[in-house]
Motif scaffolding. Structure first.
Motif, PDB file in Angstrom:
ATOM      1  N   ARG A  54      59.765  26.205  58.867  1.00  0.00           N
ATOM      2  CA  ARG A  54      58.676  27.189  58.813  1.00  0.00           C
ATOM      3  C   ARG A  54      59.226  28.603  58.989  1.00  0.00           C
ATOM      4  O   ARG A  54      58.856  29.527  58.254  1.00  0.00           O
ATOM      5  N   LEU A  58      59.316  31.706  56.237  1.00  0.00           N
ATOM      6  CA  LEU A  58      58.758  33.022  56.546  1.00  0.00           C
ATOM      7  C   LEU A  58      59.794  34.114  56.332  1.00  0.00           C
ATOM      8  O   LEU A  58      59.463  35.224  55.885  1.00  0.00           O
ATOM      9  N   SER A  71      54.475  35.613  48.611  1.00  0.00           N
ATOM     10  CA  SER A  71      53.247  34.889  48.962  1.00  0.00           C
ATOM     11  C   SER A  71      53.434  33.385  48.820  1.00  0.00           C
ATOM     12  O   SER A  71      52.869  32.596  49.599  1.00  0.00           O
ATOM     13  N   ALA A  74      55.237  32.139  51.816  1.00  0.00           N
ATOM     14  CA  ALA A  74      54.315  32.170  52.958  1.00  0.00           C
ATOM     15  C   ALA A  74      53.347  30.994  52.905  1.00  0.00           C
ATOM     16  O   ALA A  74      52.999  30.419  53.946  1.00  0.00           O
ATOM     17  N   THR A  75      52.911  30.623  51.704  1.00  0.00           N
ATOM     18  CA  THR A  75      52.030  29.466  51.555  1.00  0.00           C
ATOM     19  C   THR A  75      52.738  28.191  51.990  1.00  0.00           C
ATOM     20  O   THR A  75      52.143  27.329  52.661  1.00  0.00           O
ATOM     21  N   GLU A  78      52.749  28.059  55.730  1.00  0.00           N
ATOM     22  CA  GLU A  78      51.447  27.638  56.256  1.00  0.00           C
ATOM     23  C   GLU A  78      51.305  26.114  56.171  1.00  0.00           C
ATOM     24  O   GLU A  78      50.737  25.476  57.064  1.00  0.00           O
ATOM     25  N   GLU A  80      53.767  23.990  56.372  1.00  0.00           N
ATOM     26  CA  GLU A  80      54.591  23.428  57.444  1.00  0.00           C
ATOM     27  C   GLU A  80      53.829  23.450  58.769  1.00  0.00           C
ATOM     28  O   GLU A  80      53.911  22.513  59.569  1.00  0.00           O
ATOM     29  N   SER A  81      53.101  24.531  59.010  1.00  0.00           N
ATOM     30  CA  SER A  81      52.301  24.620  60.244  1.00  0.00           C
ATOM     31  C   SER A  81      51.245  23.523  60.278  1.00  0.00           C
ATOM     32  O   SER A  81      51.016  22.890  61.321  1.00  0.00           O
ATOM     33  N   ALA A  82      50.594  23.291  59.144  1.00  0.00           N
ATOM     34  CA  ALA A  82      49.580  22.238  59.079  1.00  0.00           C
ATOM     35  C   ALA A  82      50.198  20.870  59.309  1.00  0.00           C
ATOM     36  O   ALA A  82      49.633  20.032  60.022  1.00  0.00           O
TER      37      ALA A  82
END
Length: 238
Positions: A54, A58, A71, A74-75, A78, A80-82
């Motif tokens: 992640r 970034l 972008s 960055a998607t 996101e 990876e965070s989920a």
């Protein structure tokens, strides 16, 4: 969508396709032969990998922040965070607890031992850390467009492994949707992300230097992913 970019990504994916060489652990889970301890180890290793990946994504996003590719990275971050949020349920179903401090350094020496975080239950393994270490290197040194192409080329193989594992866990271990959510997340078709990558790389096609770099990056990413599976398969889990 730039048709030339789309064709380049499709050709790169076909070139790097691992074929029928399914990792032994994936095949074992799909057939119901893998112990839950192996899945617990997988969850613990993925916690470290995803946390690192992640940050790498970034960093790649910041390197091309003024371009559409920023972008796109960055998607991915996101996502990876989920995925990270789904790991505790998988670990719990396998009978283990993730390391809450796996991504944090020890406290300074002047603080009391009672303030020190506990030692991790799952210390890092070199074979499992090779992939995130290389992605971190790419975040600092790689050509962003070539990194994006290499990641796209790897989507299908990783997604296929996750789909096979999710099916095996449901069929042979009775895991529910929450316990399989990590694998379900990555098993989803990556068509939209691939299309977004192609659009972000347009209007110019990938040059010869970028294509050569993408092949190099993709080949190493695939090799390090195989090493991840081989390392897990070799662990004693009895």
């Amino acid at each position: 969508m730039n048709q030339q970019i789309d064709a380049q990504l499709r050709d790169l994916r076909a070139e790097l396709e691992p074929g029928d060489a399914t990792p032994a652990l994936v095949a074992a889970v799909a057939a119901g032969r893998a112990p839950l301890g192996a899945l617990a180890e997988l969850a613990a290793r993925q916690q470290r990998i995803i946390t690192s990946d992640r940050r790498s994504l970034l960093l790649l996003a910041t390197r091309c922040a003024n371009r559409p590719l920023g972008s796109w990275f960055a998607t991915l971050a996101e996502g990876e965070s989920a995925a990270l949020r789904t790991l505790p349920a998988l670990a719990a179903a396998c009978g283990t607890i993730l390391d809450r401090t796996a991504d944090h350094p020890p406290l300074p020496d002047h603080q009391s031992p009672s303030d020190q975080p506990p030692l991790p239950r799952h210390p890092p393994l070199p074979g499992c850390q090779a992939y995130p270490a290389y992605l971190a290197w790419l975040a600092l040194n790689g050509l962003p467009a070539a990194v994006a192409a290499a990641l796209v080329a790897n989507f299908a193989a990783w997604g296929g492994y996750c789909a096979a594992i999710a099916e095996g866990l449901r069929r042979h271990h009775g895991f529910d949707d929450a316990a399989c959510a990590f694998f379900d997340f990555f098993a989803q078709p990556a068509t939209a992300l691939e299309q977004q990558a192609a659009a972000a790389l347009a209007p110019a096609a990938l040059g010869s230097a970028e294509l050569a770099a993408a092949r190099e990056y993709g080949t190493l990413l695939q090799a390090y992913e195989r090493l991840f599976w081989e390392t897990l398969a070799a662990l004693p889990t009895g």
